[in-house]
Design a protein around this motif. Structure first.
Motif, PDB file in Angstrom:
ATOM      1  N   ARG A  78     -17.058 -37.917 -39.427  1.00  0.00           N
ATOM      2  CA  ARG A  78     -17.569 -36.879 -38.596  1.00  0.00           C
ATOM      3  C   ARG A  78     -17.739 -36.773 -37.330  1.00  0.00           C
ATOM      4  O   ARG A  78     -18.843 -38.337 -37.344  1.00  0.00           O
ATOM      5  CB  ARG A  78     -18.277 -35.514 -39.404  1.00  0.00           C
ATOM      6  CG  ARG A  78     -17.590 -35.047 -39.851  1.00  0.00           C
ATOM      7  CD  ARG A  78     -17.952 -33.755 -40.283  1.00  0.00           C
ATOM      8  NE  ARG A  78     -18.207 -32.792 -39.982  1.00  0.00           N
ATOM      9  CZ  ARG A  78     -17.496 -31.605 -40.083  1.00  0.00           C
ATOM     10  NH1 ARG A  78     -16.784 -31.877 -40.622  1.00  0.00           N
ATOM     11  NH2 ARG A  78     -18.125 -30.918 -38.672  1.00  0.00           N
ATOM     12  N   LEU A  79     -17.732 -36.601 -36.285  1.00  0.00           N
ATOM     13  CA  LEU A  79     -18.587 -36.659 -34.628  1.00  0.00           C
ATOM     14  C   LEU A  79     -19.729 -35.427 -34.812  1.00  0.00           C
ATOM     15  O   LEU A  79     -20.322 -35.515 -34.005  1.00  0.00           O
ATOM     16  CB  LEU A  79     -17.265 -36.342 -33.821  1.00  0.00           C
ATOM     17  CG  LEU A  79     -18.046 -36.761 -32.046  1.00  0.00           C
ATOM     18  CD1 LEU A  79     -17.894 -38.413 -32.307  1.00  0.00           C
ATOM     19  CD2 LEU A  79     -16.753 -36.662 -31.917  1.00  0.00           C
ATOM     20  N   LEU A  80     -19.091 -34.645 -35.310  1.00  0.00           N
ATOM     21  CA  LEU A  80     -20.239 -33.357 -34.642  1.00  0.00           C
ATOM     22  C   LEU A  80     -20.673 -33.025 -36.159  1.00  0.00           C
ATOM     23  O   LEU A  80     -20.153 -32.820 -37.500  1.00  0.00           O
ATOM     24  CB  LEU A  80     -19.341 -31.682 -33.969  1.00  0.00           C
ATOM     25  CG  LEU A  80     -19.055 -32.436 -32.625  1.00  0.00           C
ATOM     26  CD1 LEU A  80     -18.157 -31.308 -32.385  1.00  0.00           C
ATOM     27  CD2 LEU A  80     -19.462 -32.662 -31.392  1.00  0.00           C
ATOM     28  N   SER A  81     -21.797 -32.852 -36.258  1.00  0.00           N
ATOM     29  CA  SER A  81     -22.459 -31.935 -38.323  1.00  0.00           C
ATOM     30  C   SER A  81     -21.738 -30.311 -37.601  1.00  0.00           C
ATOM     31  O   SER A  81     -20.749 -29.472 -37.315  1.00  0.00           O
ATOM     32  CB  SER A  81     -23.859 -31.826 -37.604  1.00  0.00           C
ATOM     33  OG  SER A  81     -24.240 -30.472 -36.798  1.00  0.00           O
ATOM     34  N   ARG A  82     -21.776 -29.661 -39.324  1.00  0.00           N
ATOM     35  CA  ARG A  82     -21.096 -28.546 -39.269  1.00  0.00           C
ATOM     36  C   ARG A  82     -22.103 -27.355 -38.301  1.00  0.00           C
ATOM     37  O   ARG A  82     -21.021 -26.677 -37.754  1.00  0.00           O
ATOM     38  CB  ARG A  82     -21.225 -27.916 -40.593  1.00  0.00           C
ATOM     39  CG  ARG A  82     -20.342 -29.010 -41.576  1.00  0.00           C
ATOM     40  CD  ARG A  82     -20.816 -28.658 -42.940  1.00  0.00           C
ATOM     41  NE  ARG A  82     -19.782 -29.709 -44.277  1.00  0.00           N
ATOM     42  CZ  ARG A  82     -17.930 -30.313 -43.762  1.00  0.00           C
ATOM     43  NH1 ARG A  82     -17.480 -29.415 -43.096  1.00  0.00           N
ATOM     44  NH2 ARG A  82     -17.830 -30.762 -44.382  1.00  0.00           N
ATOM     45  N   ARG A  83     -23.075 -27.376 -38.194  1.00  0.00           N
ATOM     46  CA  ARG A  83     -24.008 -26.244 -37.458  1.00  0.00           C
ATOM     47  C   ARG A  83     -23.099 -26.588 -36.022  1.00  0.00           C
ATOM     48  O   ARG A  83     -23.005 -25.542 -35.017  1.00  0.00           O
ATOM     49  CB  ARG A  83     -25.394 -26.423 -37.114  1.00  0.00           C
ATOM     50  CG  ARG A  83     -26.063 -25.965 -39.123  1.00  0.00           C
ATOM     51  CD  ARG A  83     -26.669 -26.171 -38.479  1.00  0.00           C
ATOM     52  NE  ARG A  83     -27.650 -25.362 -37.722  1.00  0.00           N
ATOM     53  CZ  ARG A  83     -28.702 -25.169 -37.572  1.00  0.00           C
ATOM     54  NH1 ARG A  83     -29.894 -25.969 -37.328  1.00  0.00           N
ATOM     55  NH2 ARG A  83     -29.592 -24.385 -36.539  1.00  0.00           N
ATOM     56  N   GLN A  84     -23.358 -28.048 -35.467  1.00  0.00           N
ATOM     57  CA  GLN A  84     -22.576 -28.403 -33.754  1.00  0.00           C
ATOM     58  C   GLN A  84     -21.329 -27.152 -33.640  1.00  0.00           C
ATOM     59  O   GLN A  84     -20.843 -27.183 -32.439  1.00  0.00           O
ATOM     60  CB  GLN A  84     -22.779 -30.056 -33.679  1.00  0.00           C
ATOM     61  CG  GLN A  84     -24.663 -29.939 -33.259  1.00  0.00           C
ATOM     62  CD  GLN A  84     -24.770 -32.079 -33.475  1.00  0.00           C
ATOM     63  OE1 GLN A  84     -23.525 -32.198 -34.028  1.00  0.00           O
ATOM     64  NE2 GLN A  84     -24.954 -32.369 -32.271  1.00  0.00           N
ATOM     65  N   LYS A 115     -19.899 -25.023 -35.671  1.00  0.00           N
ATOM     66  CA  LYS A 115     -19.350 -23.740 -35.237  1.00  0.00           C
ATOM     67  C   LYS A 115     -20.075 -23.504 -33.742  1.00  0.00           C
ATOM     68  O   LYS A 115     -19.688 -22.314 -33.514  1.00  0.00           O
ATOM     69  CB  LYS A 115     -20.120 -23.817 -36.364  1.00  0.00           C
ATOM     70  CG  LYS A 115     -19.890 -23.415 -37.931  1.00  0.00           C
ATOM     71  CD  LYS A 115     -20.333 -21.976 -38.440  1.00  0.00           C
ATOM     72  CE  LYS A 115     -20.642 -22.963 -40.399  1.00  0.00           C
ATOM     73  NZ  LYS A 115     -21.250 -22.395 -41.147  1.00  0.00           N
ATOM     74  N   ARG A 116     -21.221 -23.886 -33.597  1.00  0.00           N
ATOM     75  CA  ARG A 116     -21.229 -23.641 -31.818  1.00  0.00           C
ATOM     76  C   ARG A 116     -20.485 -23.945 -30.707  1.00  0.00           C
ATOM     77  O   ARG A 116     -20.265 -22.858 -30.047  1.00  0.00           O
ATOM     78  CB  ARG A 116     -22.493 -24.479 -31.767  1.00  0.00           C
ATOM     79  CG  ARG A 116     -23.583 -23.482 -32.101  1.00  0.00           C
ATOM     80  CD  ARG A 116     -25.051 -24.840 -30.815  1.00  0.00           C
ATOM     81  NE  ARG A 116     -25.147 -25.707 -31.726  1.00  0.00           N
ATOM     82  CZ  ARG A 116     -25.912 -26.259 -32.603  1.00  0.00           C
ATOM     83  NH1 ARG A 116     -26.658 -25.363 -33.790  1.00  0.00           N
ATOM     84  NH2 ARG A 116     -25.814 -27.450 -32.792  1.00  0.00           N
ATOM     85  N   GLU A 165     -15.960 -25.730 -38.893  1.00  0.00           N
ATOM     86  CA  GLU A 165     -16.727 -27.044 -38.636  1.00  0.00           C
ATOM     87  C   GLU A 165     -14.919 -27.967 -39.495  1.00  0.00           C
ATOM     88  O   GLU A 165     -15.791 -29.284 -39.102  1.00  0.00           O
ATOM     89  CB  GLU A 165     -16.570 -26.396 -40.829  1.00  0.00           C
ATOM     90  CG  GLU A 165     -17.775 -25.764 -40.728  1.00  0.00           C
ATOM     91  CD  GLU A 165     -18.308 -26.005 -41.650  1.00  0.00           C
ATOM     92  OE1 GLU A 165     -19.765 -25.106 -42.081  1.00  0.00           O
ATOM     93  OE2 GLU A 165     -17.920 -26.281 -43.082  1.00  0.00           O
TER      94      GLU A 165
END
Lengths: 484, 153
Positions: free
Chosen positions: A411-417, A419-420, A448
């Protein structure tokens, strides 16, 4: 270059070594580019986890990490460690919660033009047929106690004998789909309760089933030997042992916590708790883990069989015309008893692969005859918008990494990122514009799991290719994806 | 940051979601150990689903015993995680949560009520595979207990 108190030495273009300090028993080694290493030093946690793993009693040669390394629990994802079978320990943190999470690839005789109009219907019917998402269940009849025991102890060959696949699938599964030594008595009733209805289900998160199209061959001869050709339609499945495996991991993290105190094994991270392989606790975990591994292979086998049914029905051709064939099934969360050449001696070790794929080379006598001339297929999935790779294991991998390579993009982005960033974007349309049909259980999953949330798997695969650890054979582009 | 979810319990809870690349986590606090545990439970719930109105249907009783507080917190959350995903029950009200050290063990007793999730709640639920020990360390500073909890999702 330095990380905390550790000197980092560049061994070659894509390999760095972390110097042993304090209670570390071996050096760490990580296969990455210089820019990736600089990023890892900034992130700190994954490198610290390589260092922590180097503290395991009985660890041999190196605490290793593959280029898709990222922060895990105990071991980093992409971590590999071999411990002495007689003197060393086993750690559930070196296997992960989703025991025997893995990838399988099936091929067909179909080429893209023959089915391109039917992709949306295939995706729709696959989504209907194969339970996805949380608590996805009842793909097949609920397992009786005896059935579940057979799945745990006999694995994929038993489920194949029940009509979910062909005998020829067996040698195309790592360990022939049956890890020996599984003991149902070592598995809690709660784990059994969680597993009973989940055979043949995909789950949620990054798990998927993907219809793909071979769009590039890097090694035509080896691809041909594996039955892979340009423009071919394939089916890739990513899932594991579902709630059954999670519960076993949870149960044994508790057992191992007590065992670590009992055997005075001091480790820098609670998630690394371990027990001697030859202890009662160690042996029981290995037996339970084998049960979960067999469950996972059976799970992927049932899903494959359900997918084949859908293909036959939707496309309306005969089995012979479809020629649905299992190319290979690899595990990327497992610990196994293997023999490796260490300092000129053959030694029996427990190889923990946590987000890492076995990559045995040609002439390896533990491989089925059909792969001894090529080496073992290695399946590396990417994200749902780009591509995945078929690679092949090498003898160099056996020499350097206990026969292991990478397992995915990371993953590059967290799940929250994610979604944002996804915000109000129409991800279905974005993928449809690239001729990729997706059906997912929820909007959150789409956000996600969107392609931007992942690193480019090609970079990861390239590092292992250039290092001679696993060689690229073919690239597959997604056409249709179902997700939880 | 307080959760915006709409139950009477969450209005009293103290937790915030923290960034994690692959999974999800919360930082939780409480004025007592029991308060910390209660907030951790509703923090976990808030990651998993949009909670329906609490309509107590039955009694829930849980007794646990572990050697460390961290082990106890993992076991406590794992118990309710199991009930959530496999029995579709969420604990909507805690009547009693007692945690005490007896000899070498931390012992927990909980009584409360549960609501069974309806189809709408289930369909919007996000999976928490497991509760991890990663970065979990229960601290007490000036009477406020805190810890991070990372969930494997």
């Amino acid at each position: 270059m330095n990380f905390r108190n550790h000197k980092i030495t560049r061994i070659n273009e894509n390999l760095f070594e972390i110097e042993r300090q304090g209670q570390m028993r071996v050096n760490g080694r990580v296969y990455v580019t210089e820019s990736m290493m600089n990023q890892l030093i900034k992130e700190a946690e994954p490198l610290q986890q390589i260092i922590n793993v180097a503290h395991l009693p009985g660890i041999k040669k190196y605490s290793l990490a593959m280029p898709d390394i990222h922060w895990g629990y105990g071991f980093p994802i992409g971590g590999v460690a071999a411990t002495d079978w007689n003197e060393g320990v086993i750690s559930p943190g070196g296997v992960g919660y989703d025991i025997n999470c893995g990838i399988r690839l099936a091929s067909t005789n179909l080429s893209f033009n023959e089915i391109k109009e039917k992709i949306p219907e295939l995706v729709k019917q696959l989504f209907r047929k194969i339970p996805t998402g949380i608590g996805g269940s009842d793909a097949i009849k609920k397992l009786s106690d005896t059935d579940l025991k057979n799945v745990m102890t006999k694995g994929a060959p038993w489920i194949i004998a029940r009509g979910f696949g062909e005998q020829q699938d067996i040698p195309a599964i790592e360990e022939s789909g049956n890890l020996e030594g599984a003991d149902p008595e070592a598995i809690s009733s709660r784990a059994k309760e969680r597993g009973r209805t989940q055979l043949g289900t995909l789950g949620s998160g990054n798990h998927f089933l993907e219809i793909g199209r071979v769009d590039k061959l890097f090694d035509e001869e080896t691809a041909g030997a594996l039955g892979i050709f340009n423009d071919q339609i394939t089916i890739m499945i990513h899932t594991g042992s579902r709630g059954f495996g999670y519960q076993i991991c949870e149960d044994y993290l508790k057992v191992m916590g007590q065992a670590a105190r009992k055997y005075k094994i001091n480790l820098p991270d609670r998630q690394l708790v371990s027990a001697p392989i030859q202890s009662e606790e160690g042996r029981r975990y290995i037996s339970a883990m084998a049960g979960a591994a067999n469950f996972a292979w059976s799970n992927r086998q049932v899903i494959t069989s359900l997918a084949k049914e859908v293909f036959l029905r939707v496309i309306g051709i005969s089995e012979q015309q479809l020629n649905f064939r299992l190319v290979y099934d690899v595990s990327h969360n497992i610990a196994k008893k293997e023999k490796h050449l260490i300092d000129g001696q053959w030694e029996t070790v427990c190889v923990h692969r946590k987000g890492a794929t076995r990559a045995f080379g040609k002439d390896n006598t533990t491989l089925p005859e059909q792969f001894r001339k090529t080496g073992q297929p290695v399946l590396i999935p990417g994200d749902m918008g780009r591509y995945s790779f078929i690679c092949i294991g090498t003898q160099k991998a056996e020499e350097e990494t206990f026969g292991s390579t990478c397992h995915g993009a990371g993953r590059l982005l967290s799940r929250r990122q994610a979604k944002r960033i996804a915000g109000h974007r129409d991800l279905y349309k974005e993928l449809a514009d690239k001729d990729i049909v997706v059906q997912a259980r929820g909007r959150a999953t789409m956000a996600e799991e969107m392609p931007d949330a992942y690193k480019d798997v090609a970079e990861v695969v390239e590092i292992m290719h250039q290092s001679g650890i696993s060689k690229k054979i073919a690239r597959i582009k997604p056409l249709g994806v179902i997700k939880g | 940051m307080m959760s915006k979810k709409n139950t009477r319990f969450l209005q009293q809870t103290m937790f915030k979601e923290i960034e994690h690349t692959a999974d999800r986590g919360i930082e939780v606090s409480g004025n007592s150990i029991a308060d910390l545990f209660k907030n951790a439970l509703f923090g976990m719930y808030s990651l998993a689903l949009f909670l329906p109105e609490p309509l107590p249907e039955g009694q829930v009783k849980v007794e646990l015993k572990e050697m460390t507080l961290e082990d106890l917190l993992v076991s406590f959350l794992s118990e309710f995680n199991f009930r959530l995903y496999y029995k579709h029950e969420y604990c909507c009200e805690i009547n009693k949560l007692d945690i005490r050290k007896i000899k070498n063990y931390y012992c927990l007793e909980l009584t409360g009520t549960y609501t069974t999730l309806n189809e709408a709640a289930l369909s919007g639920m996000e999976e928490i595979k497991s509760v991890t020990y990663h970065q979990m360390q229960i601290s007490n500073k000036n009477g406020t207990y805190r810890t991070k909890i990372i969930f494997d999702t």
